[in-house]
Design a protein around this motif. Structure first.
Motif, PDB file in Angstrom:
ATOM      1  N   TYR A 230      22.208   2.859  32.256  1.00 24.51           N
ATOM      2  CA  TYR A 230      21.912   2.882  30.593  1.00 24.51           C
ATOM      3  C   TYR A 230      22.748   1.788  30.069  1.00 24.51           C
ATOM      4  N   GLU A 231      23.965   1.937  30.254  1.00 25.52           N
ATOM      5  CA  GLU A 231      24.870   0.909  29.490  1.00 25.52           C
ATOM      6  C   GLU A 231      24.254  -0.475  29.846  1.00 25.52           C
ATOM      7  N   GLU A 232      24.166  -0.934  31.149  1.00 26.28           N
ATOM      8  CA  GLU A 232      23.424  -2.269  31.038  1.00 26.28           C
ATOM      9  C   GLU A 232      22.165  -2.477  30.648  1.00 26.28           C
ATOM     10  N   ALA A 233      21.289  -1.482  30.735  1.00 26.63           N
ATOM     11  CA  ALA A 233      20.050  -1.818  30.224  1.00 26.63           C
ATOM     12  C   ALA A 233      19.856  -1.953  28.666  1.00 26.63           C
ATOM     13  N   LEU A 234      20.678  -0.972  28.049  1.00 23.56           N
ATOM     14  CA  LEU A 234      20.768  -1.156  26.756  1.00 23.56           C
ATOM     15  C   LEU A 234      21.443  -2.497  26.171  1.00 23.56           C
ATOM     16  N   ALA A 235      22.324  -2.925  26.938  1.00 22.96           N
ATOM     17  CA  ALA A 235      22.970  -4.117  26.458  1.00 22.96           C
ATOM     18  C   ALA A 235      21.959  -5.316  26.659  1.00 22.96           C
ATOM     19  N   GLU A 236      21.392  -5.483  28.019  1.00 25.21           N
ATOM     20  CA  GLU A 236      20.573  -6.331  28.488  1.00 25.21           C
ATOM     21  C   GLU A 236      19.029  -6.400  27.543  1.00 25.21           C
ATOM     22  N   THR A 237      18.754  -5.377  26.619  1.00 28.29           N
ATOM     23  CA  THR A 237      17.147  -5.481  26.458  1.00 28.29           C
ATOM     24  C   THR A 237      17.380  -5.157  24.821  1.00 28.29           C
ATOM     25  N   SER A 238      18.672  -5.017  24.187  1.00 33.19           N
ATOM     26  CA  SER A 238      18.218  -4.719  22.619  1.00 33.19           C
ATOM     27  C   SER A 238      18.164  -5.974  21.779  1.00 33.19           C
TER      28      SER A 238
ATOM     29  N   ILE B 209       4.081   6.944  21.475  1.00 31.22           N
ATOM     30  CA  ILE B 209       5.053   7.390  21.813  1.00 31.22           C
ATOM     31  C   ILE B 209       5.346   7.344  23.195  1.00 31.22           C
ATOM     32  N   PHE B 210       6.310   6.449  24.007  1.00 32.25           N
ATOM     33  CA  PHE B 210       6.657   6.418  25.332  1.00 32.25           C
ATOM     34  C   PHE B 210       7.531   7.703  25.513  1.00 32.25           C
ATOM     35  N   ASN B 211       7.201   8.599  26.366  1.00 34.08           N
ATOM     36  CA  ASN B 211       8.162   9.643  26.674  1.00 34.08           C
ATOM     37  C   ASN B 211       8.426   9.060  28.140  1.00 34.08           C
ATOM     38  N   ARG B 212       9.767   8.396  28.491  1.00 33.00           N
ATOM     39  CA  ARG B 212      10.127   7.720  29.573  1.00 33.00           C
ATOM     40  C   ARG B 212       9.222   6.521  29.153  1.00 33.00           C
ATOM     41  N   SER B 213       9.625   5.311  30.225  1.00 35.58           N
ATOM     42  CA  SER B 213       8.767   4.034  30.017  1.00 35.58           C
ATOM     43  C   SER B 213       9.240   3.130  31.148  1.00 35.58           C
ATOM     44  N   HIS B 214       8.817   1.954  30.894  1.00 33.74           N
ATOM     45  CA  HIS B 214       9.295   0.862  31.885  1.00 33.74           C
ATOM     46  C   HIS B 214      10.537   0.838  32.129  1.00 33.74           C
ATOM     47  N   TYR B 215      11.474   1.397  31.308  1.00 36.26           N
ATOM     48  CA  TYR B 215      12.879   1.523  31.598  1.00 36.26           C
ATOM     49  C   TYR B 215      13.314   2.360  32.787  1.00 36.26           C
ATOM     50  N   GLU B 216      12.367   3.105  33.229  1.00 44.20           N
ATOM     51  CA  GLU B 216      12.762   3.773  34.526  1.00 44.20           C
ATOM     52  C   GLU B 216      12.724   3.075  35.526  1.00 44.20           C
ATOM     53  N   ASP B 217      12.211   1.962  35.485  1.00 44.77           N
ATOM     54  CA  ASP B 217      12.058   0.963  36.493  1.00 44.77           C
ATOM     55  C   ASP B 217      13.349   0.108  36.600  1.00 44.77           C
ATOM     56  N   VAL B 218      14.392   0.341  35.735  1.00 47.72           N
ATOM     57  CA  VAL B 218      15.872  -0.307  35.843  1.00 47.72           C
ATOM     58  C   VAL B 218      16.961   0.861  35.912  1.00 47.72           C
ATOM     59  N   LEU B 219      16.380   2.100  35.821  1.00 48.03           N
ATOM     60  CA  LEU B 219      17.493   3.345  35.434  1.00 48.03           C
ATOM     61  C   LEU B 219      17.321   4.216  36.979  1.00 48.03           C
ATOM     62  N   VAL B 220      16.212   4.957  37.085  1.00 49.54           N
ATOM     63  CA  VAL B 220      15.939   5.937  38.403  1.00 49.54           C
ATOM     64  C   VAL B 220      15.990   4.969  39.499  1.00 49.54           C
ATOM     65  N   VAL B 221      15.219   3.818  39.220  1.00 56.75           N
ATOM     66  CA  VAL B 221      15.014   2.966  40.400  1.00 56.75           C
ATOM     67  C   VAL B 221      16.191   2.341  41.189  1.00 56.75           C
ATOM     68  N   ARG B 222      17.002   1.979  39.838  1.00 55.56           N
ATOM     69  CA  ARG B 222      18.456   1.400  40.236  1.00 55.56           C
ATOM     70  C   ARG B 222      19.311   2.716  41.017  1.00 55.56           C
ATOM     71  N   VAL B 223      19.193   3.606  40.318  1.00 51.74           N
ATOM     72  CA  VAL B 223      20.310   4.768  40.906  1.00 51.74           C
ATOM     73  C   VAL B 223      19.855   5.331  42.155  1.00 51.74           C
ATOM     74  N   HIS B 224      18.714   5.291  42.401  1.00 57.02           N
ATOM     75  CA  HIS B 224      18.234   5.993  43.782  1.00 57.02           C
ATOM     76  C   HIS B 224      17.818   4.549  44.772  1.00 57.02           C
ATOM     77  N   GLU B 225      18.389   3.575  44.370  1.00 57.41           N
ATOM     78  CA  GLU B 225      17.763   2.150  45.190  1.00 57.41           C
ATOM     79  C   GLU B 225      16.577   2.377  45.856  1.00 57.41           C
ATOM     80  N   LEU B 226      15.598   2.563  44.823  1.00 58.52           N
ATOM     81  CA  LEU B 226      14.142   2.558  45.236  1.00 58.52           C
ATOM     82  C   LEU B 226      13.637   0.917  45.398  1.00 58.52           C
TER      83      LEU B 226
END
Ligand code: AMP
Ligand code: MG
Length: 267
Positions: free
Chosen positions: A210-218, A119-136
């Motif tokens: 999230y909307e874009e990540a879900l659409a792009e990777t489902s 079970i991944f509690n958070r995941s590689h998706y953080e790298d298109v979520l928090v990283v995107r929102v905070h412009e890391l």
């Protein structure tokens, strides 16, 4: 449960997904809890079989906003399963060695082996979520990650890993109540984090990410489910049902006994 699955290639508008939806279950909370308890018994048995058979690998990805219920889901849905075959991998802010590598490096090492559920509690998706929102990292870099992630998950799938991904969808009001409860309840206060308020201010940016990540990777091989998560009992019920269906779909069998096992009554 198909109603919560994001069909590959479709757009996602989270405002059209009701976090309070209960449409997949007729009964009330008590009936829902009873149903989840029954599913939990089946999950336990299926996980034993998965471990014994040692043929399949199962990866469950959990993502949510802060206080979205990831920890509670793990606690409730997997209650009673044999810890020998189940592992939780939590992904926090990357450590310096993790930071020094590509973003999938720390993730690949945690993926399940044969017979395991991870079970991944958070995941590689953080790298298109928090990283995107905070412009890391710049957009030119994170935007390419959707394609990497699809390829990575498709590789895992081709090599025998079943992947299922859950976005626990809570409303902004529900998040406020939960964050307040963390402050008020001495047993939950350890989880309260001033950063959560800062993140909450970026709610809309996160929803868009999230909307874009879900659409792009489902994908067919690694589908996303948007789980109505304002009510814990309903969230647990839906996730349990999806997992039980997935495991039952594997048509697993206990392995043949070893040749030459003795009859202990006559030796
Ligand atoms: P928690 O899950 O509450 O323990 O918090 C973990 C924190 O780590 C969250 O704020 C995540 O956004 C953050 N985090 C996880 N992965 C990454 C990442 N790849 N880059 C930056 N922050 C991350
Ligand atoms: Mg947190």
């Amino acid at each position: 449960m198909d109603r919560y699955r994001i069909k590959p290639g479709s757009q996602v508008d989270l405002s059209r997904h009701d976090p309070d939806d209960r449409s997949a279950f007729d009964g009330d909370k008590a009936a829902g809890k009873a149903e989840t308890a029954a599913l939990n018994g089946r999950l336990e048995a299926l996980q034993e079989l998965l471990y014994a058979e040692g043929r399949h690998k199962v990866l469950v990805v959990l993502q949510a906003m802060d206080a979205g219920g990831k920890d509670g889901t793990i606690r409730s849905v997997f209650e009673g399963v044999n810890p020998q075959g189940v592992k939780v991998a939590s992904f926090k802010r990357p450590t310096p060695p993790e930071q020094a590598h590509d973003y999938l490096w720390r993730v690949h090492g945690q993926t399940p082996g044969s017979g395991e559920i991870v079970i991944f509690n958070r995941s590689h998706y953080e790298d298109v979520l928090v990283v995107r929102v905070h412009e890391l990292v710049p957009e030119s870099r994170w935007r390419k990650r959707f394609a990497h992630i699809r390829a990575f998950e498709s590789m895992l799938g081709d090599e025998g890993t079943r992947i299922v991904k859950f976005f626990l969808h809570v409303s902004k009001d529900e998040q406020r109540e939960r964050l307040q409860e963390r402050i008020d309840d001495p047993r939950k206060r350890w989880k309260a984090n001033p950063a959560d308020l800062e993140e909450r201010k970026r709610w809309d940016d996160y929803q868009a990410a999230y909307e874009e990540a879900l659409a792009e990777t489902s994908t067919e091989q690694a589908p996303w489910y948007v789980i109505p998560a304002n009510a814990n009992w309903y969230r647990n019920l839906v996730i349990s049902r999806i997992l039980v269906d997935l495991l039952e779909g594997l048509s697993m069998r206990y392995p043949e006994p070893a040749e030459g096992i003795p009859d202990m009554r006559v030796v």
